[in-house]
Design a protein around this motif. Sequence first.
Motif, PDB file in Angstrom:
ATOM      1  N   HIS A  64     171.199  74.352  82.484  1.00  0.00           N
ATOM      2  CA  HIS A  64     171.376  72.901  82.584  1.00  0.00           C
ATOM      3  C   HIS A  64     170.255  72.162  81.849  1.00  0.00           C
ATOM      4  O   HIS A  64     170.495  71.152  81.179  1.00  0.00           O
ATOM      5  CB  HIS A  64     171.409  72.475  84.051  1.00  0.00           C
ATOM      6  CG  HIS A  64     172.641  72.930  84.767  1.00  0.00           C
ATOM      7  ND1 HIS A  64     172.720  73.053  86.136  1.00  0.00           N
ATOM      8  CD2 HIS A  64     173.861  73.300  84.302  1.00  0.00           C
ATOM      9  CE1 HIS A  64     173.929  73.473  86.485  1.00  0.00           C
ATOM     10  NE2 HIS A  64     174.629  73.635  85.382  1.00  0.00           N
ATOM     11  N   LYS A  65     169.033  72.668  81.966  1.00  0.00           N
ATOM     12  CA  LYS A  65     167.912  72.025  81.274  1.00  0.00           C
ATOM     13  C   LYS A  65     168.081  72.107  79.758  1.00  0.00           C
ATOM     14  O   LYS A  65     167.835  71.136  79.042  1.00  0.00           O
ATOM     15  CB  LYS A  65     166.593  72.703  81.677  1.00  0.00           C
ATOM     16  CG  LYS A  65     166.144  72.408  83.098  1.00  0.00           C
ATOM     17  CD  LYS A  65     164.694  72.776  83.311  1.00  0.00           C
ATOM     18  CE  LYS A  65     163.771  71.875  82.520  1.00  0.00           C
ATOM     19  NZ  LYS A  65     162.351  72.057  82.860  1.00  0.00           N
ATOM     20  N   ARG A  66     168.513  73.272  79.279  1.00  0.00           N
ATOM     21  CA  ARG A  66     168.709  73.419  77.831  1.00  0.00           C
ATOM     22  C   ARG A  66     169.872  72.540  77.364  1.00  0.00           C
ATOM     23  O   ARG A  66     169.796  71.916  76.306  1.00  0.00           O
ATOM     24  CB  ARG A  66     168.984  74.882  77.487  1.00  0.00           C
ATOM     25  CG  ARG A  66     167.808  75.820  77.734  1.00  0.00           C
ATOM     26  CD  ARG A  66     168.016  77.151  77.050  1.00  0.00           C
ATOM     27  NE  ARG A  66     167.051  78.153  77.488  1.00  0.00           N
ATOM     28  CZ  ARG A  66     165.797  78.252  77.050  1.00  0.00           C
ATOM     29  NH1 ARG A  66     165.360  77.385  76.153  1.00  0.00           N
ATOM     30  NH2 ARG A  66     164.991  79.204  77.499  1.00  0.00           N
ATOM     31  N   GLY A  67     170.949  72.488  78.154  1.00  0.00           N
ATOM     32  CA  GLY A  67     172.101  71.669  77.788  1.00  0.00           C
ATOM     33  C   GLY A  67     171.777  70.189  77.762  1.00  0.00           C
ATOM     34  O   GLY A  67     172.339  69.440  76.956  1.00  0.00           O
ATOM     35  N   ARG A  70     166.311  69.056  77.811  1.00  0.00           N
ATOM     36  CA  ARG A  70     164.992  68.992  78.437  1.00  0.00           C
ATOM     37  C   ARG A  70     164.188  70.273  78.250  1.00  0.00           C
ATOM     38  O   ARG A  70     163.059  70.390  78.713  1.00  0.00           O
ATOM     39  CB  ARG A  70     165.149  68.686  79.934  1.00  0.00           C
ATOM     40  CG  ARG A  70     165.672  67.276  80.198  1.00  0.00           C
ATOM     41  CD  ARG A  70     165.775  66.956  81.675  1.00  0.00           C
ATOM     42  NE  ARG A  70     166.917  67.612  82.291  1.00  0.00           N
ATOM     43  CZ  ARG A  70     166.844  68.484  83.286  1.00  0.00           C
ATOM     44  NH1 ARG A  70     165.651  68.823  83.761  1.00  0.00           N
ATOM     45  NH2 ARG A  70     167.923  69.014  83.803  1.00  0.00           N
ATOM     46  N   LEU A  71     164.812  71.254  77.569  1.00  0.00           N
ATOM     47  CA  LEU A  71     164.135  72.512  77.283  1.00  0.00           C
ATOM     48  C   LEU A  71     164.663  73.035  75.955  1.00  0.00           C
ATOM     49  O   LEU A  71     165.876  73.229  75.800  1.00  0.00           O
ATOM     50  CB  LEU A  71     164.391  73.533  78.406  1.00  0.00           C
ATOM     51  CG  LEU A  71     163.649  74.865  78.299  1.00  0.00           C
ATOM     52  CD1 LEU A  71     162.135  74.650  78.464  1.00  0.00           C
ATOM     53  CD2 LEU A  71     164.150  75.845  79.359  1.00  0.00           C
ATOM     54  N   GLY A  72     163.772  73.252  75.006  1.00  0.00           N
ATOM     55  CA  GLY A  72     164.175  73.713  73.689  1.00  0.00           C
ATOM     56  C   GLY A  72     164.702  75.133  73.712  1.00  0.00           C
ATOM     57  O   GLY A  72     164.384  75.922  74.618  1.00  0.00           O
ATOM     58  N   VAL A  73     165.513  75.478  72.711  1.00  0.00           N
ATOM     59  CA  VAL A  73     166.113  76.805  72.639  1.00  0.00           C
ATOM     60  C   VAL A  73     165.038  77.879  72.548  1.00  0.00           C
ATOM     61  O   VAL A  73     165.139  78.945  73.169  1.00  0.00           O
ATOM     62  CB  VAL A  73     167.069  76.895  71.435  1.00  0.00           C
ATOM     63  CG1 VAL A  73     167.626  78.305  71.298  1.00  0.00           C
ATOM     64  CG2 VAL A  73     168.205  75.883  71.570  1.00  0.00           C
ATOM     65  N   MET A  74     163.991  77.617  71.772  1.00  0.00           N
ATOM     66  CA  MET A  74     162.919  78.592  71.577  1.00  0.00           C
ATOM     67  C   MET A  74     161.756  78.382  72.549  1.00  0.00           C
ATOM     68  O   MET A  74     160.790  79.121  72.516  1.00  0.00           O
ATOM     69  CB  MET A  74     162.401  78.517  70.131  1.00  0.00           C
ATOM     70  CG  MET A  74     163.458  78.778  69.075  1.00  0.00           C
ATOM     71  SD  MET A  74     164.290  80.387  69.285  1.00  0.00           S
ATOM     72  CE  MET A  74     162.912  81.497  69.009  1.00  0.00           C
ATOM     73  N   GLU A  75     161.868  77.388  73.407  1.00  0.00           N
ATOM     74  CA  GLU A  75     160.796  77.089  74.354  1.00  0.00           C
ATOM     75  C   GLU A  75     160.891  78.017  75.556  1.00  0.00           C
ATOM     76  O   GLU A  75     161.979  78.330  76.047  1.00  0.00           O
ATOM     77  CB  GLU A  75     160.905  75.630  74.809  1.00  0.00           C
ATOM     78  CG  GLU A  75     159.742  75.146  75.644  1.00  0.00           C
ATOM     79  CD  GLU A  75     159.896  73.689  76.023  1.00  0.00           C
ATOM     80  OE1 GLU A  75     159.112  73.206  76.867  1.00  0.00           O
ATOM     81  OE2 GLU A  75     160.800  73.030  75.456  1.00  0.00           O
TER      82      GLU A  75
END
Length: 209
Positions: A64-67, A70-75
């Motif tokens: 949910h955070k990535r979608g 709020r959170l990068g794919v590589m983070e």
Amino acid sequence: MASWLSTAIILPIWIGLVILLNRDPARPVSAEAALNLLLVAIIAIAGLPLMHAGQYRWFWHIDHKRGAGRLGVMESAPRFGSERTEPSPAVPWPGWMRVRHVLIHLVGMAILLITFAPYGNQRAIVHLLHRFSAGTASYGSLAGLLFGYVPLALFCLLAMLLTQRQMKRRDAGLLDAEQSLVLNAEVNWLFSFGAAFLIAALLCRFAGG
């Protein structure tokens, strides 16, 4: 309070198990072996499903955070349990997939019990680690490799094999919204189970130690 409560529950069960296992004087069972059996059984039968449920909810939280951006794919994902999570979404699991989930859970429990419940196996594991490690640091690293990274790699391979067909259909644009939800949920389910099994295996090994 929780530690006192758990001790109050486990202690009489442990004593009763020692008495039960030593009914035959010709085949005595040590208190250590009985305690190992009890702890491994608790971890495998009760702990594994509970840890899996927590990991599954956490995996959805990260999704949910990535979608939401709020959170990068590589983070790197935040540490497990460091944030409040919402309940995972309701998934219309197909019947055959529910059966597969049950079988995976049963196989995981059986592997933990067969590997760690016999006290002789725990002693053999310690002997193996001491034999092939050069010192305290390498002892811990070897244990982490055998009971951490190797099982996790095997579960990653299993997850890829079990979802390969659906992944190809998704990439070809053949899945509708509901099927895409099921695929995403299945990936989270499998990888979260792998993470839970890894934790359970390390706890079982710690119990034996």
